[in-house]
Scaffold this active site. Structure first.
Site, PDB file in Angstrom:
ATOM      1  N   CYS B 167       0.818  -1.215   0.000  1.00  0.00           N
ATOM      2  CA  CYS B 167       0.000   0.000   0.000  1.00  0.00           C
ATOM      3  C   CYS B 167       0.846   1.257   0.000  1.00  0.00           C
ATOM      4  CB  CYS B 167      -0.955   0.004   1.186  1.00  0.00           C
ATOM      5  SG  CYS B 167      -2.283  -1.164   0.936  1.00  0.00           S
ATOM      6  N   HIS B 168       1.784   1.377   0.936  1.00  0.00           N
ATOM      7  CA  HIS B 168       2.619   2.575   0.972  1.00  0.00           C
ATOM      8  C   HIS B 168       4.074   2.223   1.229  1.00  0.00           C
ATOM      9  CE1 HIS B 168      -1.427   3.185   2.635  1.00  0.00           C
ATOM     10  NE2 HIS B 168      -1.494   4.048   1.662  1.00  0.00           N
TER      11      HIS B 168
END
Ligand code: HEM
Ligand code: FES
Lengths: 405, 204
Positions: B167-168
């Site tokens: 995701c990040h």
């Protein structure tokens, strides 16, 4: 035709007892408008049409939708199955759903242009500060509406989008953990979350209607700005009807051409309107490889991940939004329109480009290169607000067209 | 001042006091009305009740990982081979919190020695750990082998093996300890668990 109806004895009878007809006359027909409004001024009317479409299609979706994450015999959930039923079995269900989904994207498309117009022509400035504030409030309510609505189909993106965003609440200092469980109604996003999000999704558009009414009340006190930003003389003021009723209707027709192209020929919009991953039912054990939000939220999502710290990202996102509210007080130039402010014009165009670049980065997964490009765009975004209070001092003098003041 | 004025002033100050008192009590009452509504939105009794899960860790093959659900949230069970256990050591300098002391959620009462603090497991070969990325709650992907051989430049050059959250971009080692530079602030949380039979754990 309209004149005959409004002058009819029935209308007169109603008006004497309610004043309803004189409201219509004042706000829709005789309402004074500058004669030089261009098509950028049609987006407000178009946005109202979309809000109406969303509410109408939403009500019809609600007749067949089931807000439940309980498992069904097919192995999916009641919510996911009910959407599939709308698509396959409910008469014209596919049309109503596509109108609603394309409508959400169209709403943001139109509102972004509407906001860009307001910034470019300096329409947020005195005396229209309240009009601008209600506008920003509407923009936030819209974000709330789509956030809650996007959970409803209970697909992979629904589930993981809601998980990530409710985790952001969890990062609030001190009350974060409490707030997160309070929003979710459980330890994780689940059936209780879906139930309440459905209620909030229903509620947001109703609040939007109130906010839009207040926005228009403010407009009808201060009246429209115009591309020159100069308050016009009486002789340049014309009635709303028939001049702008017709112009706006033509704008709406053009908009509908684009809108219905997507509804009928490209309802998923290459994955930008309905994301492919969301056709997979929610799986709490597997995050999709790329969970970027829909296109209209990506600039803000990118700001959230600019800093390598959870709290830092949330803090700068909040600042980014608060700065929007403060715009009328940050800009201290007496001149409104960017047409007569060459420096401001450059800054505004940079601001718009930075938002587009942020959106591009936010749409793609993390990579070192995009992170740095995103940071650059982020710096430009914040610099706009930082430089704004001083730029009028360096603005070359330009002669304004002849106005009232 | 005349007597009459005095009593008038007093009457009006009495009235003001009564106004203030009534408004105050009313406001407290109105605020109290909010309590049942706020409480109704917090997790319900049955949501809180369903909170233990049993699992036989021997069903996970050596080197493999399995995700199970506890309280609606995923838990990873990893069967770590001796080679994987070796990968846990030697990169403490890369970690934000090598000894898992930052917050109560990342440690456990049984973490009584340095070894237990680095393996983060009651029985070192079976890691039982929350699968929820401490950044924003995605589920990280298992990338157990060290280096870039199997993963390309998705992981850093000195990758010790562990998890990557797509995701990040948060990174965790094979004990679920977060690597510096990740957006995630903390190590993966340690759920409360104990062995109730030879290879059966009770989580919760
Ligand atoms: C401001 C107006 C609104 C916006 C921007 C909006 C936006 C959205 C979005 C983005 C979705 C997910 C679309 C999808 O994945 O298909 C959705 C779904 C839904 N909305 Fe709305 N909505 C609005 C008003 C309403 C209203 C007034 C209702 C009814 C009371 C409603 C009922 C629903 C239902 C039942 C769904 C689930 C069906 C579906 O996913 O297609 N919406 N909405
Ligand atoms: S959720 Fe894992 S890195 Fe953001």
């Amino acid at each position: 035709m309209i004149k005959e109806i409004l002058d009819s004895p029935i209308a007169t009878w109603v008006d004497e007892r309610t004043h309803a007809i004189r409201y219509v006359r004042y706000h829709l027909l005789d309402y004074p408008t500058p004669k030089n409004l261009n098509y950028w001024y049609a987006f407000g009317s178009i946005a109202i049409v979309i809000l109406a479409i969303q509410i109408l299609t939403g009500l019809f979706l609600a007749m067949s939708y089931k807000p439940s994450a309980l498992l069904t015999g097919g192995g999916f959930t009641e919510a996911f199955d009910s959407i599939e039923r709308i698509m396959r079995s409910v008469n014209y269900g596919w049309l109503i759903r596509y109108l609603h989904a394309v409508g959400a994207s169209a709403f943001f498309f139109v509102i972004y242009l509407h906001m860009a117009r307001s910034i470019y022509y300096g329409s947020y400035k005195k005396p229209r500060e309240f009009l601008w504030i209600m506008g920003v409030a509407i923009f936030f309510l819209m974000q709330a509406a789509v956030f809650f609505g996007y959970l409803l189909p209970w697909g992979q993106m629904s589930f993981w989008g809601a998980t990530v965003i409710t985790n952001i609440f969890g990062a609030t200092p001190i009350i974060g953990h409490w707030l997160q469980e309070f929003v979710r109604g459980g330890f994780s996003v689940g059936d209780p979350t879906l139930n309440r999000f459905y209620v909030f999704h229903f509620l947001a558009p109703l609040m939007l209607v109130v906010a839009v009414l207040w926005h228009i009340m403010a407009l009808h006190v201060t009246h429209s700005n115009n591309p020159t930003g100069v308050t016009l003389k009486k002789k340049h003021i014309i009635p709303f009807h028939p001049y702008y009723t017709v112009k706006d209707l033509f704008g709406i027709a053009l908009f509908f051409t684009l809108f219905f192209y997507f509804v009928f020929y490209n309802p998923t919009g290459y994955g930008f309107i309905l994301e492919p991953d969301n056709f997979n039912p929610a799986n709490p054990l597997k995050t999709p490889p790329d969970i970027s939000p829909l296109w209209y939220l990506t600039p803000w999502y990118e700001i959230l991940r600019l800093l390598p710290s959870k709290l830092g990202g949330i803090a700068i996102l909040n600042i980014a939004f608060i700065l929007l509210f403060l715009l009328p007080w940050l800009d201290r130039s007496p001149v409104r329109s960017a047409r007569y402010r060459p420096r401001f014009k450059m800054m505004v165009l940079l601001l718009f480009s930075s938002i587009l670049v942020l959106g591009y980065c936010g749409h793609h997964g993390v990579s070192p290169m995009l992170t740095w490009i995103g940071r650059g765009a982020g710096i430009i975004y914040f610099c706009f607000f930082l430089v704004l209070p001083f730029v009028h001092k360096f603005e070359p003098t330009v002669t304004l067209p002849d106005g009232e003041a | 001042m005349s007597k009459q004025d005095d009593s008038n002033a007093c009457r009006s100050c009495r009235r003001e006091f009564l106004y203030a008192a009534a408004t105050g009590v009313g406001a407290v009452g109105a605020a109290a009305t909010a309590i049942p509504f706020v409480r109704a939105m917090q997790p319900a009794a049955d949501t809180l009740a369903a909170s233990t899960t049993e699992f036989d860790v021997a069903t996970v093959e050596p080197g493999m990982i399995k995700a199970i659900i506890w309280r609606g949230q995923p838990i990873f069970i990893v069967h770590r081979t001796p080679a994987m256990l070796k990968e846990i050591n030697g990169h403490d300098a890369m970690l934000k919190d090598p000894e898992s002391r930052a917050i109560p959620e990342v440690e456990s009462a049984w973490m009584t020695s340095d070894t237990l603090r680095s393996t983060r497991a009651i029985r070192p070969e079976y890691l039982v750990i929350s699968a929820v990325c401490t950044h924003l709650g995605c589920i990280p992907t298992f990338k157990p082998t060290p280096g870039r051989k199997d993963w390309g430049d998705a992981v850093p050059v000195d990758w010790p093996g562990g998890w990557l959250c797509a995701c990040h971009g948060s990174l965790y080692d094979l004990s679920g300890r977060v690597i510096k530079g990740s957006p995630a602030p903390f190590n993966l949380h340690m759920p409360p668990y104990k062995y109730i039979h030879d290879t059966t754990v009770l989580i919760g």
